[in-house]
Write a protein that holds these residues in place. Sequence first.
Motif, PDB file in Angstrom:
ATOM      1  N   UNK A 167     -11.683  35.402 -10.838  1.00  0.00           N
ATOM      2  CA  UNK A 167     -12.391  36.581 -10.306  1.00  0.00           C
ATOM      3  C   UNK A 167     -12.251  37.813 -11.198  1.00  0.00           C
ATOM      4  N   UNK A 168     -11.118  37.945 -11.861  1.00  0.00           N
ATOM      5  CA  UNK A 168     -10.913  39.116 -12.706  1.00  0.00           C
ATOM      6  C   UNK A 168     -11.671  39.000 -14.028  1.00  0.00           C
ATOM      7  N   UNK A 169     -11.875  37.765 -14.485  1.00  0.00           N
ATOM      8  CA  UNK A 169     -12.765  37.557 -15.634  1.00  0.00           C
ATOM      9  C   UNK A 169     -14.174  38.005 -15.269  1.00  0.00           C
ATOM     10  N   UNK A 170     -14.626  37.615 -14.072  1.00  0.00           N
ATOM     11  CA  UNK A 170     -15.959  38.009 -13.633  1.00  0.00           C
ATOM     12  C   UNK A 170     -16.042  39.514 -13.404  1.00  0.00           C
ATOM     13  N   UNK A 171     -14.959  40.114 -12.934  1.00  0.00           N
ATOM     14  CA  UNK A 171     -14.943  41.574 -12.754  1.00  0.00           C
ATOM     15  C   UNK A 171     -15.087  42.276 -14.096  1.00  0.00           C
ATOM     16  N   UNK A 192     -17.258  36.108  -5.611  1.00  0.00           N
ATOM     17  CA  UNK A 192     -16.357  35.759  -6.707  1.00  0.00           C
ATOM     18  C   UNK A 192     -14.902  35.631  -6.266  1.00  0.00           C
ATOM     19  N   UNK A 193     -14.511  36.403  -5.271  1.00  0.00           N
ATOM     20  CA  UNK A 193     -13.122  36.331  -4.800  1.00  0.00           C
ATOM     21  C   UNK A 193     -13.008  35.380  -3.614  1.00  0.00           C
ATOM     22  N   UNK A 247     -21.450  23.903  -6.208  1.00  0.00           N
ATOM     23  CA  UNK A 247     -21.608  24.859  -5.103  1.00  0.00           C
ATOM     24  C   UNK A 247     -21.033  26.227  -5.476  1.00  0.00           C
ATOM     25  N   UNK A 248     -20.860  26.437  -6.786  1.00  0.00           N
ATOM     26  CA  UNK A 248     -20.455  27.732  -7.328  1.00  0.00           C
ATOM     27  C   UNK A 248     -19.100  28.194  -6.794  1.00  0.00           C
TER      28      UNK A 248
END
Length: 414
Positions: A167-171, A192-193, A247-248
């Motif tokens: 999630x922090x990579x995506x953030x 994401x989280x 399913x992401x």
Amino acid sequence: MEKIVIWYLVLGLIFTLMGSFHSFLKKLPLTAAMVYLPIGFLLARSGLFTFLPIEEARVFEHIAEGVVIISLFTAGLKLRVPQMSGHWGLAYRLASVSMILTVLMIAGLAHWIFGFSVGAAVLLGAILAPTDPVLASDVQVKSPGDQDPLRFTLTGEAGFNDGTAFPFVMLGLGVLGLHDLGNLWTKWLLVDVLWQIVGGLTVGVGLGMGVAHLILWLRRLNKESVILDDFLTVGLICLSYGVALSIHTYGFLAVFAAGLALRQIERRHSSNDAGESEKMTKAVLNFNEQLERLGEAATVILVGALLSMTFVISHDLWLIPLVLLLIRPVAVYLGLIGSRAQSHHKILLSWFGIRGVGSVFYLMYAVSRGLPEDLSHRLTALVLTTVAVSILVHGVSVTPIMNLYFKRKASTAG
């Protein structure tokens, strides 16, 4: 002589030597990764490697990805302690509280001292925060019956935080404008989280339990041991990872949870046949560990080769000792406040925050999602150098430190 012929000769020589001297290396303050790293560097300098880290980021991403999922499943299989056991508390804390603190501290230093933008700083923190399930095998659980608290905690932490770092990579990518965070970050928080973490764990647990019960049914039906053959192991790894991605949700968490769930179900139904269960478990773990060693060799050789093609900014080098010697210990001690962890366990947990293949995956994942070229080069040089330093300093220290640890444990028990 054609280059492919040279490659056969080089790889044959490397694997023959490593296979012959593996037992000898275990007695020295060396790890296999410490041997592979300079080999990769020298191979690239000789001209055998033509890959470039930025242009071939997607290739390196998938190589690292495959190695990590095998290692995560293997880690899950080794953790045979019941979920309600107190052994799990420290691993949960390190994989959540300590990892979040690590991301924040690295991001703060990267932004305020080293001049990274906010998005790049958060991304760097996420890439370097997770400890590694591949290169940390020397300090992890050795067998399903191994309940040493230090080994167990490090194995559990590495299993969980390679997924919870995502999630922090995506953030970081979102702040850089490369990922949709939603209004007030609602999409990031909900999808994401929450969804991707819970969904990944649910997929892994569900498939792991389903396969475990299938094995038990086949055992009763055929009245013979059909549990955990090699094809079934690879099938469960691929299935859990594929379903999670489709399913992401986070595939790393799904794979680790699948191995863990399968082991927990097997443990509950094997009390009357412990000897047979242990024998079968060892056979499967040996298969997985062989795959893991091959993946480790390939990835670390690639890291060594890529290091010869990158140039880290001298100013950025100061971040590496701060990550290993300051941020990791602070995050561990803050994350374990109020726990029952002994002081010498905290010291060792603080030191063995090994950075490795997981960080390489996240780096290449970010680069292949469209990072600006100058930022890609800067992050690549810094992250690969951090991984190389971790391989060397942790590799030199792991044998003597763990020997002292077990001598102290034996003397205390006696």
